[in-house]
Design a protein around this motif. Structure first.
Motif, PDB file in Angstrom:
ATOM      1  N   VAL A 240       0.879  -1.179   0.000  1.00  0.00           N
ATOM      2  CA  VAL A 240       0.000   0.000   0.000  1.00  0.00           C
ATOM      3  C   VAL A 240       0.917   1.230   0.000  1.00  0.00           C
ATOM      4  N   PRO A 241       1.240   1.747  -1.188  1.00  0.00           N
ATOM      5  CA  PRO A 241       2.218   2.849  -1.270  1.00  0.00           C
ATOM      6  C   PRO A 241       1.836   4.056  -0.410  1.00  0.00           C
ATOM      7  N   ALA A 242       0.527   4.360  -0.296  1.00  0.00           N
ATOM      8  CA  ALA A 242       0.129   5.530   0.497  1.00  0.00           C
ATOM      9  C   ALA A 242       0.560   5.367   1.950  1.00  0.00           C
ATOM     10  N   GLU A 243       0.616   4.097   2.419  1.00  0.00           N
ATOM     11  CA  GLU A 243       1.051   3.874   3.803  1.00  0.00           C
ATOM     12  C   GLU A 243       2.561   3.783   3.909  1.00  0.00           C
ATOM     13  N   GLN A 244       3.213   3.336   2.845  1.00  0.00           N
ATOM     14  CA  GLN A 244       4.673   3.190   2.900  1.00  0.00           C
ATOM     15  C   GLN A 244       5.377   4.539   2.801  1.00  0.00           C
ATOM     16  N   CYS A 245       5.045   5.297   1.741  1.00  0.00           N
ATOM     17  CA  CYS A 245       5.826   6.513   1.447  1.00  0.00           C
ATOM     18  C   CYS A 245       4.937   7.748   1.307  1.00  0.00           C
TER      19      CYS A 245
END
Ligand code: GLU
Length: 313
Positions: free
Chosen positions: A184-189
């Motif tokens: 989940v890119p929004a949570e990663q970066c």
């Protein structure tokens, strides 16, 4: 050190490659000219060229000099010298000449894709510094952009920095080595930086545009970039790519304490090995062993690399 892959694991990976690769396909070797090549790069090169030779693909050479502060022409020249010495030749991206592709020559392409992306209203200007973002702490060893400038309407003329607004969608992909993964890119970066405050295209943006425009079918790279894959797939979808490339992330060569090899850590460069009397086939053989592709460091010439994927008795 990376562990040797068992014969069964290597055969299974080979079978997945044979099944999933199209008839004509391309991969790339994409070093950043920010230092000299070392054994970590040699392992990646052995994966790239052995797979290309065994499964009939082309290899493009892409010099990833998006970071203008840290890239040096001297390192780029050294990369070409080292690859030529190793006997690893690259293919042409189009015309007759197999020239390396340089990110610094591709500004017009990056701008064109950015203009197309900006039409979606999901691209915004950002005035945050790295220090401001760091003050929010790290998530899983990464800085996560908290969305500060998302809705503050920073005028585009104020800064070249651009971010892509990400919704919290999960990206599922099937890595040829690691199997099915979800990120989940929004949570990663958080919202992805596409261009920084100095006007430089970021790694994440340039790599996705390049892989899209240069028709990369298979990305072969070290496990350190596994966490970036979901966000790259998401960005490539936003750029209109219907099917993302296939991904194969391989083990990295690490120091016993888990740190990565680097020239600044005092690790031996390939040019130093050459000066110390190593033969190209010895470097490739040792790299194949470090990467888990053969049980010993037996020397192997560039034109025999495809044999690493043949069944062994
Ligand atoms: N330039 C990156 C590196 O040297 C590799 C990028 C990629 O393979 O996506 O680590």
């Amino acid at each position: 050190m990376a562990a040797h892959m068992t014969e069964a694991a290597r055969a299974a990976l080979g079978a997945r490659l044979a099944e999933r690769l199209p008839i004509r396909w391309r991969t790339r070797f994409a070093p950043a000219p920010t230092g000299y090549l070392h054994f970590g790069h040699a392992v990646n090169a052995v994966y790239v060229w052995s797979i290309a030779r065994a499964f009939g693909g082309k290899v493009l050479l892409r010099i990833e000099n998006h970071d203008r502060q840290r890239s040096r022409d001297a390192y780029e020249r050294a990369i070409l010298t080292d690859l030529t010495w190793l006997g690893l030749s690259w293919d042409s991206a189009g015309g007759s000449e197999a020239a390396p592709i340089r990110q610094s020559d591709r500004t017009t392409t990056y701008e064109r894709q950015m203009d197309a992306l900006a039409l979606s209203d999901r691209v915004y200007a950002c005035r945050c510094s790295r220090r401001e973002i760091s003050s929010h702490g790290m998530t899983d060893g990464e800085l996560r952009y908290p969305g500060t400038c998302r809705e503050s309407g920073v005028p585009f003329a104020e800064t070249p920095a651009r971010r892509l607004w990400l919704s919290d969608e999960s990206i599922e992909f099937d890595d040829l080595n690691h199997g099915s993964l979800t990120q989940v890119p929004a949570e990663q970066c958080g919202d992805l930086l596409l261009r920084d405050r100095l006007g430089q295209w970021t790694y994440q943006y340039a790599v996705v545009v390049d892989d899209l425009e240069l028709g990369t079918d298979l990305v072969i790279r070290g496990d350190d970039l596994l966490a970036s894959t979901g966000r790259q797939i998401l960005l490539s979808e936003r750029l209109g790519r219907a099917t993302p490339p296939l991904f194969l992330h391989h083990p990295l060569v690490l120091h016993p304490d888990g740190s990565k090899l680097s020239k600044s850590n005092g690790d031996t460069s390939l040019s130093e090995l050459r000066e110390n009397g190593w033969a190209p086939a010895e470097v490739l053989g040792h790299a194949a062993c470090l990467g888990g592709l053969q049980p010993t460091s037996k020397a192997i010439g560039a034109d025999e690399l495809g044999d690493l994927w043949r069944p062994r008795a």
